[in-house]
Design a protein around this motif. Structure first.
Motif, PDB file in Angstrom:
ATOM      1  N   PRO A   7     101.613 -34.760 -95.374  1.00 17.57           N
ATOM      2  CA  PRO A   7     101.703 -33.436 -94.761  1.00 17.57           C
ATOM      3  C   PRO A   7     100.583 -33.221 -93.760  1.00 17.57           C
ATOM      4  O   PRO A   7      99.466 -33.668 -93.968  1.00 17.57           O
ATOM      5  CB  PRO A   7     101.564 -32.481 -95.950  1.00 17.57           C
ATOM      6  CG  PRO A   7     100.929 -33.288 -97.030  1.00 17.57           C
ATOM      7  CD  PRO A   7     101.263 -34.729 -96.779  1.00 17.57           C
ATOM      8  N   ILE A  10      96.392 -28.139 -92.045  1.00 21.56           N
ATOM      9  CA  ILE A  10      96.468 -26.860 -91.353  1.00 21.56           C
ATOM     10  C   ILE A  10      95.086 -26.476 -90.862  1.00 21.56           C
ATOM     11  O   ILE A  10      94.079 -26.873 -91.443  1.00 21.56           O
ATOM     12  CB  ILE A  10      97.039 -25.751 -92.261  1.00 21.56           C
ATOM     13  CG1 ILE A  10      96.193 -25.610 -93.527  1.00 21.56           C
ATOM     14  CG2 ILE A  10      98.486 -26.045 -92.625  1.00 21.56           C
ATOM     15  CD1 ILE A  10      96.627 -24.436 -94.395  1.00 21.56           C
ATOM     16  N   CYS A  18      94.363 -28.987 -96.331  1.00 20.31           N
ATOM     17  CA  CYS A  18      95.718 -29.461 -96.585  1.00 20.31           C
ATOM     18  C   CYS A  18      96.607 -28.234 -96.768  1.00 20.31           C
ATOM     19  O   CYS A  18      96.143 -27.103 -96.744  1.00 20.31           O
ATOM     20  CB  CYS A  18      95.748 -30.348 -97.827  1.00 20.31           C
ATOM     21  SG  CYS A  18      95.782 -29.445 -99.381  1.00 20.31           S
ATOM     22  N   GLN A  19      97.864 -28.480 -96.975  1.00 20.11           N
ATOM     23  CA  GLN A  19      98.786 -27.352 -97.048  1.00 20.11           C
ATOM     24  C   GLN A  19      98.636 -26.541 -98.335  1.00 20.11           C
ATOM     25  O   GLN A  19      99.276 -25.506 -98.492  1.00 20.11           O
ATOM     26  CB  GLN A  19     100.207 -27.869 -96.899  1.00 20.11           C
ATOM     27  CG  GLN A  19     100.336 -28.608 -95.567  1.00 20.11           C
ATOM     28  CD  GLN A  19     101.761 -28.830 -95.134  1.00 20.11           C
ATOM     29  OE1 GLN A  19     102.644 -28.931 -95.962  1.00 20.11           O
ATOM     30  NE2 GLN A  19     101.988 -28.888 -93.841  1.00 20.11           N
ATOM     31  N   HIS A  20      97.778 -27.018 -99.221  1.00 19.73           N
ATOM     32  CA  HIS A  20      97.474 -26.218-100.415  1.00 19.73           C
ATOM     33  C   HIS A  20      96.188 -25.419-100.203  1.00 19.73           C
ATOM     34  O   HIS A  20      95.594 -24.932-101.166  1.00 19.73           O
ATOM     35  CB  HIS A  20      97.297 -27.134-101.624  1.00 19.73           C
ATOM     36  CG  HIS A  20      98.453 -28.077-101.827  1.00 19.73           C
ATOM     37  ND1 HIS A  20      98.386 -29.419-101.534  1.00 19.73           N
ATOM     38  CD2 HIS A  20      99.708 -27.847-102.272  1.00 19.73           C
ATOM     39  CE1 HIS A  20      99.563 -29.990-101.806  1.00 19.73           C
ATOM     40  NE2 HIS A  20     100.383 -29.054-102.247  1.00 19.73           N
ATOM     41  N   TYR A  63      96.797 -18.934 -88.950  1.00 18.05           N
ATOM     42  CA  TYR A  63      96.467 -18.459 -90.295  1.00 18.05           C
ATOM     43  C   TYR A  63      95.434 -17.349 -90.235  1.00 18.05           C
ATOM     44  O   TYR A  63      94.454 -17.424 -89.490  1.00 18.05           O
ATOM     45  CB  TYR A  63      95.946 -19.612 -91.142  1.00 18.05           C
ATOM     46  CG  TYR A  63      97.064 -20.487 -91.627  1.00 18.05           C
ATOM     47  CD1 TYR A  63      97.739 -20.174 -92.804  1.00 18.05           C
ATOM     48  CD2 TYR A  63      97.466 -21.597 -90.903  1.00 18.05           C
ATOM     49  CE1 TYR A  63      98.792 -20.957 -93.244  1.00 18.05           C
ATOM     50  CE2 TYR A  63      98.514 -22.392 -91.345  1.00 18.05           C
ATOM     51  CZ  TYR A  63      99.171 -22.068 -92.513  1.00 18.05           C
ATOM     52  OH  TYR A  63     100.204 -22.834 -92.950  1.00 18.05           O
TER      53      TYR A  63
END
Ligand SMILES: [Zn+2]
Ligand SMILES: [Zn+2]
Length: 98
Positions: A7, A10, A18-20, A63
């Motif tokens: 992935p 971000i 990471c996306q978490h 974000y």
């Protein structure tokens, strides 16, 4: 296969996660410490990874923190301060750089 692809990280206020929303994540084998340390002008060291607070994407896909709705929030996204703190803790805890 799409599932096998790593992935993409971000970007939140110039730092990568990471996306978490983790800077170091075992789930997706992500480690953005070196990149983030370098970006903020530090020598990368083995330190605790940062975690981004609750965030959501705005209309432009940027974000922003849920708390203040700011994409450059000093309180939630004060990465330089947080990295400085993590580095100090790591140096204090270990000094085992072998
Ligand atoms: Zn992850
Ligand atoms: Zn905030």
């Amino acid at each position: 296969m799409a599932e096998a692809a790593a992935p993409a990280p971000i970007e939140i206020n110039d730092a990568y996660f990471c996306q978490h929303f983790k800077e170091v994540c075992a789930d997706c084998s992500y480690d953005g410490r070196e990149e983030n340390d370098t970006f903020f002008g530090f020598d990368p060291i083995d330190r605790e990874g940062l975690e981004a607070p609750a965030s959501s994407q705005n209309k432009e896909g940027v974000y922003q923190c849920k708390k203040h709705g700011s994409p450059a929030c000093n309180q939630c996204y004060g990465w330089k301060k947080q990295i400085t703190r993590a580095r100090a803790a790591a140096k204090k805890a270990g000094k085992k750089s072998s």
